[in-house]
Design a protein around this motif. Structure first.
Motif, PDB file in Angstrom:
ATOM      1  N   PHE A  33      19.971  86.531  52.577  1.00 57.86           N
ATOM      2  CA  PHE A  33      18.902  85.556  52.802  1.00 57.86           C
ATOM      3  C   PHE A  33      17.704  85.852  51.907  1.00 57.86           C
ATOM      4  O   PHE A  33      17.345  87.007  51.674  1.00 57.86           O
ATOM      5  CB  PHE A  33      18.465  85.546  54.268  1.00 57.86           C
ATOM      6  CG  PHE A  33      19.520  85.006  55.198  1.00 57.86           C
ATOM      7  CD1 PHE A  33      19.777  83.648  55.239  1.00 57.86           C
ATOM      8  CD2 PHE A  33      20.273  85.862  55.991  1.00 57.86           C
ATOM      9  CE1 PHE A  33      20.758  83.143  56.081  1.00 57.86           C
ATOM     10  CE2 PHE A  33      21.253  85.367  56.830  1.00 57.86           C
ATOM     11  CZ  PHE A  33      21.506  84.009  56.876  1.00 57.86           C
ATOM     12  N   ASP A  34      17.095  84.778  51.415  1.00 56.52           N
ATOM     13  CA  ASP A  34      15.923  84.897  50.545  1.00 56.52           C
ATOM     14  C   ASP A  34      14.614  84.827  51.319  1.00 56.52           C
ATOM     15  O   ASP A  34      13.577  85.248  50.808  1.00 56.52           O
ATOM     16  CB  ASP A  34      15.940  83.779  49.495  1.00 56.52           C
ATOM     17  CG  ASP A  34      17.191  83.815  48.645  1.00 56.52           C
ATOM     18  OD1 ASP A  34      17.355  84.778  47.880  1.00 56.52           O
ATOM     19  OD2 ASP A  34      18.011  82.881  48.760  1.00 56.52           O
ATOM     20  N   LEU A  35      14.660  84.300  52.539  1.00 52.41           N
ATOM     21  CA  LEU A  35      13.448  84.138  53.328  1.00 52.41           C
ATOM     22  C   LEU A  35      13.827  83.911  54.791  1.00 52.41           C
ATOM     23  O   LEU A  35      14.853  83.273  55.073  1.00 52.41           O
ATOM     24  CB  LEU A  35      12.622  82.957  52.810  1.00 52.41           C
ATOM     25  CG  LEU A  35      11.277  82.688  53.480  1.00 52.41           C
ATOM     26  CD1 LEU A  35      10.209  82.367  52.437  1.00 52.41           C
ATOM     27  CD2 LEU A  35      11.385  81.515  54.461  1.00 52.41           C
ATOM     28  N   LEU A  36      13.014  84.425  55.709  1.00 47.49           N
ATOM     29  CA  LEU A  36      13.234  84.235  57.145  1.00 47.49           C
ATOM     30  C   LEU A  36      12.072  83.447  57.733  1.00 47.49           C
ATOM     31  O   LEU A  36      10.907  83.703  57.408  1.00 47.49           O
ATOM     32  CB  LEU A  36      13.340  85.581  57.877  1.00 47.49           C
ATOM     33  CG  LEU A  36      14.315  86.626  57.333  1.00 47.49           C
ATOM     34  CD1 LEU A  36      14.342  87.834  58.253  1.00 47.49           C
ATOM     35  CD2 LEU A  36      15.705  86.050  57.161  1.00 47.49           C
ATOM     36  N   VAL A  37      12.392  82.498  58.607  1.00 47.35           N
ATOM     37  CA  VAL A  37      11.392  81.759  59.377  1.00 47.35           C
ATOM     38  C   VAL A  37      11.666  82.066  60.841  1.00 47.35           C
ATOM     39  O   VAL A  37      12.715  81.680  61.377  1.00 47.35           O
ATOM     40  CB  VAL A  37      11.460  80.244  59.113  1.00 47.35           C
ATOM     41  CG1 VAL A  37      10.400  79.517  59.940  1.00 47.35           C
ATOM     42  CG2 VAL A  37      11.276  79.942  57.626  1.00 47.35           C
ATOM     43  N   LEU A  38      10.739  82.762  61.493  1.00 41.88           N
ATOM     44  CA  LEU A  38      10.966  83.252  62.852  1.00 41.88           C
ATOM     45  C   LEU A  38       9.936  82.686  63.818  1.00 41.88           C
ATOM     46  O   LEU A  38       8.731  82.786  63.571  1.00 41.88           O
ATOM     47  CB  LEU A  38      10.873  84.790  62.885  1.00 41.88           C
ATOM     48  CG  LEU A  38      11.655  85.579  61.829  1.00 41.88           C
ATOM     49  CD1 LEU A  38      11.396  87.067  62.007  1.00 41.88           C
ATOM     50  CD2 LEU A  38      13.147  85.266  61.913  1.00 41.88           C
ATOM     51  N   ASP A  39      10.419  82.123  64.915  1.00 45.57           N
ATOM     52  CA  ASP A  39       9.517  81.742  65.991  1.00 45.57           C
ATOM     53  C   ASP A  39       9.100  83.009  66.734  1.00 45.57           C
ATOM     54  O   ASP A  39       9.864  83.972  66.829  1.00 45.57           O
ATOM     55  CB  ASP A  39      10.229  80.782  66.946  1.00 45.57           C
ATOM     56  CG  ASP A  39       9.295  80.221  67.994  1.00 45.57           C
ATOM     57  OD1 ASP A  39       8.076  80.177  67.742  1.00 45.57           O
ATOM     58  OD2 ASP A  39       9.779  79.829  69.072  1.00 45.57           O
ATOM     59  N   VAL A  40       7.878  83.038  67.237  1.00 39.01           N
ATOM     60  CA  VAL A  40       7.408  84.215  67.963  1.00 39.01           C
ATOM     61  C   VAL A  40       8.116  84.333  69.309  1.00 39.01           C
ATOM     62  O   VAL A  40       8.616  85.403  69.677  1.00 39.01           O
ATOM     63  CB  VAL A  40       5.877  84.151  68.163  1.00 39.01           C
ATOM     64  CG1 VAL A  40       5.415  85.237  69.134  1.00 39.01           C
ATOM     65  CG2 VAL A  40       5.166  84.306  66.828  1.00 39.01           C
ATOM     66  N   MET A  41       8.166  83.236  70.065  1.00 38.39           N
ATOM     67  CA  MET A  41       8.733  83.271  71.414  1.00 38.39           C
ATOM     68  C   MET A  41      10.231  82.981  71.340  1.00 38.39           C
ATOM     69  O   MET A  41      10.636  81.829  71.166  1.00 38.39           O
ATOM     70  CB  MET A  41       8.021  82.261  72.306  1.00 38.39           C
ATOM     71  CG  MET A  41       6.515  82.453  72.386  1.00 38.39           C
ATOM     72  SD  MET A  41       6.037  84.071  73.045  1.00 38.39           S
ATOM     73  CE  MET A  41       6.572  83.894  74.742  1.00 38.39           C
ATOM     74  N   LEU A  42      11.035  84.026  71.474  1.00 40.39           N
ATOM     75  CA  LEU A  42      12.494  83.896  71.422  1.00 40.39           C
ATOM     76  C   LEU A  42      13.113  84.638  72.587  1.00 40.39           C
ATOM     77  O   LEU A  42      12.598  85.676  73.014  1.00 40.39           O
ATOM     78  CB  LEU A  42      13.043  84.475  70.114  1.00 40.39           C
ATOM     79  CG  LEU A  42      12.676  83.784  68.805  1.00 40.39           C
ATOM     80  CD1 LEU A  42      13.115  84.642  67.628  1.00 40.39           C
ATOM     81  CD2 LEU A  42      13.326  82.409  68.729  1.00 40.39           C
ATOM     82  N   PRO A  43      14.239  84.145  73.109  1.00 38.73           N
ATOM     83  CA  PRO A  43      14.941  84.881  74.170  1.00 38.73           C
ATOM     84  C   PRO A  43      15.665  86.100  73.608  1.00 38.73           C
ATOM     85  O   PRO A  43      16.027  86.138  72.434  1.00 38.73           O
ATOM     86  CB  PRO A  43      15.936  83.842  74.706  1.00 38.73           C
ATOM     87  CG  PRO A  43      16.165  82.901  73.563  1.00 38.73           C
ATOM     88  CD  PRO A  43      14.868  82.843  72.802  1.00 38.73           C
ATOM     89  N   GLY A  44      15.847  87.097  74.451  1.00 37.72           N
ATOM     90  CA  GLY A  44      16.589  88.287  74.056  1.00 37.72           C
ATOM     91  C   GLY A  44      15.737  89.247  73.259  1.00 37.72           C
ATOM     92  O   GLY A  44      15.266  90.265  73.777  1.00 37.72           O
TER      93      GLY A  44
END
Length: 233
Positions: free
Chosen positions: A51-62
């Motif tokens: 992967f060249d870039l990650l887009v992550l939501d702050v509120m995630l399960p687990g």
């Protein structure tokens, strides 16, 4: 037929409608999208690599986005963009402290998201500093005490030991190195590094400088109260 591969983006977002909407929208811009609905799945996909870039939501399960970002930073300097539903909350600061390069506040317009992604990708391919001297190896190496920056190879070392910097951290350091001893205001760094205008969030600058200090030494970058920061000569 072009042999240039598309840019691969990993999106980790638990809201199904938003996940689908972002995936479709970014695919229209030519990105190769992989999506996950929770942090643990996102971590597994990331570990598969490529992967060249990650887009992550702050509120995630687990595993939440902040924890996921920390796990990513254990092994990778890949650009990370965080998404937060609370733009002035502690989760933004925590995400930046965990190693994220930038953040956007939801709901986010697709044009804004694409602009932040493009900015991050530009930092990941930051060119060497312009130098009026002949293009010799000596001219491509900057030294500030035991801090050495190879501007051609994009490598940094302290006391002979290599230091791993994210693309954003490296670009901030290069901005300082281009003008050692000169105070750089926060809004200048926001403009030149993050591509923000006057309405940018200065916290991204402050926290990036904090990370640089941890990696390079606490006294390397000096705070000039009321103005900004400068690299000690």
């Amino acid at each position: 037929m072009s042999d240039v591969r598309p840019i691969r983006v990993l999106l980790v977002e638990d809201d199904e409608l938003m996940r689908r909407a972002f995936t479709v929208a970014l695919e229209r811009y030519g990105y190769e999208m992989t999506a996950a609905a929770d942090g643990l799945t996102g971590l597994e996909l990331f570990r598969d690599g490529g992967f060249d870039l990650l887009v992550l939501d702050v509120m995630l399960p687990g595993l939440d986005g902040i924890g996921l970002c920390r796990r990513v930073r254990e092994t990778s300097l890949v650009p990370v963009l965080m998404m937060s539903a609370r733009g002035d909350g502690l989760d933004v600061v925590a995400g930046l402290e965990a190693g994220a390069d930038d953040y956007v506040v939801k709901p986010v317009d697709t044009f804004v998201l694409v602009a932040r992604i493009r900015s991050l990708l530009r930092r990941a391919t930051y060119p060497p500093l312009p130098c009026p001297e002949p293009a010799t190896h000596a001219a491509e190496v900057l030294a500030f005490g035991d801090l050495v920056i190879d501007t051609a190879g994009m490598e940094v070392s302290v006391a002979g030991e290599p230091v791993a910097l994210t693309p954003t951290e490296l670009k901030v350091l290069l901005e300082f190195a281009a003008r050692p001893g000169v105070v750089l205001e926060r809004h200048t760094l926001l403009r030149d590094v993050w591509d923000y205008g006057w309405d940018g969030d200065s916290r991204v600058v402050d926290l990036c400088v904090q990370r640089l200090r941890r990696k390079l030494g606490r006294d390397r970058i000096e705070t000039v109260r009321g103005f900004g920061y400068k690299l000690r000569r």
